[in-house]
Structures are given as C-alpha cells and as structure tokens.
Design a protein around this motif. Structure first.
Motif, PDB file in Angstrom:
ATOM      1  N   GLU A   1      47.919  43.315  48.770  1.00  0.00           N
ATOM      2  CA  GLU A   1      46.486  43.046  48.916  1.00  0.00           C
ATOM      3  C   GLU A   1      45.675  43.643  47.771  1.00  0.00           C
ATOM      4  O   GLU A   1      44.703  43.041  47.309  1.00  0.00           O
ATOM      5  CB  GLU A   1      46.008  43.599  50.269  1.00  0.00           C
ATOM      6  N   GLY A   2      46.111  44.797  47.298  1.00  0.00           N
ATOM      7  CA  GLY A   2      45.384  45.436  46.208  1.00  0.00           C
ATOM      8  C   GLY A   2      45.410  44.639  44.912  1.00  0.00           C
ATOM      9  O   GLY A   2      44.528  44.787  44.062  1.00  0.00           O
ATOM     10  N   THR A   3      46.426  43.782  44.776  1.00  0.00           N
ATOM     11  CA  THR A   3      46.524  42.955  43.564  1.00  0.00           C
ATOM     12  C   THR A   3      45.309  42.053  43.409  1.00  0.00           C
ATOM     13  O   THR A   3      44.852  41.787  42.293  1.00  0.00           O
ATOM     14  CB  THR A   3      47.808  42.097  43.617  1.00  0.00           C
ATOM     15  N   ILE A   4      44.782  41.588  44.525  1.00  0.00           N
ATOM     16  CA  ILE A   4      43.612  40.702  44.477  1.00  0.00           C
ATOM     17  C   ILE A   4      42.474  41.366  43.721  1.00  0.00           C
ATOM     18  O   ILE A   4      41.815  40.742  42.876  1.00  0.00           O
ATOM     19  CB  ILE A   4      43.158  40.333  45.906  1.00  0.00           C
ATOM     20  N   PHE A   5      42.253  42.648  44.007  1.00  0.00           N
ATOM     21  CA  PHE A   5      41.092  43.332  43.440  1.00  0.00           C
ATOM     22  C   PHE A   5      41.348  43.864  42.029  1.00  0.00           C
ATOM     23  O   PHE A   5      40.454  44.443  41.408  1.00  0.00           O
ATOM     24  CB  PHE A   5      40.649  44.441  44.390  1.00  0.00           C
ATOM     25  N   ARG A   6      42.545  43.639  41.534  1.00  0.00           N
ATOM     26  CA  ARG A   6      42.790  43.888  40.115  1.00  0.00           C
ATOM     27  C   ARG A   6      42.485  42.650  39.289  1.00  0.00           C
ATOM     28  O   ARG A   6      42.433  42.711  38.060  1.00  0.00           O
ATOM     29  CB  ARG A   6      44.241  44.327  39.894  1.00  0.00           C
ATOM     30  N   VAL A   7      42.291  41.533  40.000  1.00  0.00           N
ATOM     31  CA  VAL A   7      41.987  40.269  39.326  1.00  0.00           C
ATOM     32  C   VAL A   7      40.550  39.820  39.606  1.00  0.00           C
ATOM     33  O   VAL A   7      39.856  39.322  38.719  1.00  0.00           O
ATOM     34  CB  VAL A   7      42.972  39.164  39.770  1.00  0.00           C
ATOM     35  N   PHE A   8      40.111  39.997  40.848  1.00  0.00           N
ATOM     36  CA  PHE A   8      38.762  39.594  41.257  1.00  0.00           C
ATOM     37  C   PHE A   8      38.018  40.800  41.828  1.00  0.00           C
ATOM     38  O   PHE A   8      38.608  41.624  42.534  1.00  0.00           O
ATOM     39  CB  PHE A   8      38.831  38.486  42.317  1.00  0.00           C
ATOM     40  N   SER A   9      36.741  40.888  41.552  1.00  0.00           N
ATOM     41  CA  SER A   9      35.956  42.034  42.013  1.00  0.00           C
ATOM     42  C   SER A   9      35.781  42.017  43.528  1.00  0.00           C
ATOM     43  O   SER A   9      35.791  43.073  44.170  1.00  0.00           O
ATOM     44  CB  SER A   9      34.577  42.038  41.341  1.00  0.00           C
ATOM     45  N   THR A  10      35.597  40.825  44.099  1.00  0.00           N
ATOM     46  CA  THR A  10      35.367  40.704  45.531  1.00  0.00           C
ATOM     47  C   THR A  10      36.105  39.478  46.066  1.00  0.00           C
ATOM     48  O   THR A  10      36.518  38.595  45.297  1.00  0.00           O
ATOM     49  CB  THR A  10      33.869  40.531  45.857  1.00  0.00           C
ATOM     50  N   LYS A  11      36.232  39.430  47.390  1.00  0.00           N
ATOM     51  CA  LYS A  11      36.831  38.246  48.003  1.00  0.00           C
ATOM     52  C   LYS A  11      35.964  37.013  47.736  1.00  0.00           C
ATOM     53  O   LYS A  11      36.480  35.919  47.484  1.00  0.00           O
ATOM     54  CB  LYS A  11      36.990  38.445  49.517  1.00  0.00           C
ATOM     55  N   ASP A  12      34.639  37.177  47.783  1.00  0.00           N
ATOM     56  CA  ASP A  12      33.749  36.043  47.536  1.00  0.00           C
ATOM     57  C   ASP A  12      33.961  35.460  46.142  1.00  0.00           C
ATOM     58  O   ASP A  12      33.909  34.233  45.955  1.00  0.00           O
ATOM     59  CB  ASP A  12      32.280  36.468  47.690  1.00  0.00           C
ATOM     60  N   GLU A  13      34.188  36.340  45.178  1.00  0.00           N
ATOM     61  CA  GLU A  13      34.441  35.855  43.817  1.00  0.00           C
ATOM     62  C   GLU A  13      35.710  35.008  43.789  1.00  0.00           C
ATOM     63  O   GLU A  13      35.752  33.965  43.126  1.00  0.00           O
ATOM     64  CB  GLU A  13      34.583  37.034  42.861  1.00  0.00           C
ATOM     65  N   LEU A  14      36.728  35.423  44.508  1.00  0.00           N
ATOM     66  CA  LEU A  14      37.977  34.669  44.576  1.00  0.00           C
ATOM     67  C   LEU A  14      37.767  33.342  45.287  1.00  0.00           C
ATOM     68  O   LEU A  14      38.246  32.295  44.817  1.00  0.00           O
ATOM     69  CB  LEU A  14      39.046  35.495  45.286  1.00  0.00           C
ATOM     70  N   VAL A  15      37.058  33.350  46.409  1.00  0.00           N
ATOM     71  CA  VAL A  15      36.804  32.107  47.142  1.00  0.00           C
ATOM     72  C   VAL A  15      36.001  31.138  46.266  1.00  0.00           C
ATOM     73  O   VAL A  15      36.288  29.933  46.219  1.00  0.00           O
ATOM     74  CB  VAL A  15      36.060  32.392  48.465  1.00  0.00           C
TER      75      VAL A  15
END
Length: 202
Positions: free
Chosen positions: A48-62
């Motif tokens: 799960e932490g990998t997401i926040f090494r690529v995107f600042s927030t979940k909204d940014e990823l969505v």
C-alpha cells in the motif's frame, strides 16, 4: 537455512505508475470512485505504501485513472492501424468496432463516477479535437473508394461517425447497440431492398 523465496523485481517508475493507474481504473469501473488504497494495492500486487511513493493522494491516483480512460490516443492508434488494403466494408467495420469500444468505455465510466467527473477530465476542447482527428482517420479509410461513392470521403466519414454514435450510445439504444457490420451496411447500402440483396433483417 537460506530462503528460496525471492522478492519480485521492482518495476521501473513509469511501469509502476501505469500498473497502478490500470488497476485503479478497473476498480473504479467496477465499484465507483470510493475504492480504498488497500484494494488498489492488492489489485496492483504492490504494498500500500508504494502508492504514495508515486501519487501524493488517492484522489490524485483516481484522477489519473479517469484521465487515462478519457485519453483518446490509444483509440486513434487502433484506427490508424486498420488495414488500408482490406475491402472498404471490412476496414469500416473494424473502425466502427473500435469506436464502439470507446463509447462503451466512456459510458461505463460515466455510470461509475458521474458525468461531471468525466467532463472534468474531458474538456470541450478535447472533445472537438478528438472528433476532428477521428473524422480525419475515417476519411483516410474511405478515400481509396472515392470513385465508388456519391459522397465526398469526408462527408461519408462524418455520417459514419454520427451513425456509430447514435447506434451505440447506451442511453439511445437501451443497451442493445447495433452491430458494426449493420452500421456500415446502413451507410453504404441504406435500408431499401434491392435485387440480389440479402433477405430482409428482423
């Protein structure tokens, strides 16, 4: 004792981002925008932490996932790859099938996250540009048959694009889109019975 398990080789940054975006898009289409980062991480096969090494927030990823679904460049690539040496009806059926997949994808996204959210990623300028580029590719597909048509290729392309949208739009066809071959036949042959034509369809 030496462990035989091996940690998966980390993906390059661009591939990791693409994998997260693709996994998020699949989840959003299936469940809406309220998916959790835990679900996304599981789907992508990362921590799960990998997401926040690529995107600042979940909204940014969505938002990145929605933008990827609205990106029309892959569709244009498919249209440009249609075999120009195939018969006219064959190449137009291939083009219509590509456009139908695009239409279905966009409306699945609308159903999942709402029209306003899709419009935020798909500006009017982008829609106009997309329509113009699709029209040009369709014109190029029709151009070799110019001498066999009573319309200029660009006008035949415009009508094919309109027919495809009208006969594939989920709200207009009640989830029963017309087959690509029938859309092309409607453009090239019309609906009037002619000697030697196939039997009347239901």
């Amino acid at each position: 004792m030496t462990s035989t398990s091996q940690r998966a080789t980390p993906l390059p940054p661009d591939e990791r981002r693409a994998a997260l975006v693709a996994s998020t898009l699949a989840l959003v289409l299936a469940e809406g925008p309220d998916v959790s980062t835990r679900q996304i991480a599981q789907a992508a096969g990362v921590a799960e932490g990998t997401i926040f090494r690529v995107f600042s927030t979940k909204d940014e990823l969505v938002n990145a996932a929605v933008a990827s679904a609205c990106d029309y460049s892959p569709m244009l690539g498919e249209l440009e790859a249609v075999d120009r040496t195939a018969p006219l009806d064959v190449r137009l059926v291939a083009a219509v099938e590509i456009l139908q997949r695009r239409t279905a994808r966009i409306f699945r996204l609308v159903d999942a996250i709402g029209l306003k959210a899709v419009e935020a990623s798909r500006s009017h300028r982008n829609l106009v540009e997309e329509s113009a580029l699709v029209g040009q590719v369709l014109t190029d597909l029709i151009e070799p048959a110019r001498e066999r048509l009573r319309l200029e290729p660009h006008e035949a392309a415009r009508r094919l694009h309109l027919l495809t949208f009208a006969c594939s739009h989920p709200r207009l066809v009640q989830d029963d889109p017309m087959a690509a071959s029938e859309i092309v036949s409607m453009l090239l042959d019309g609906v009037r019975l002619r000697p030697g034509a196939p039997e009347r369809l239901p």
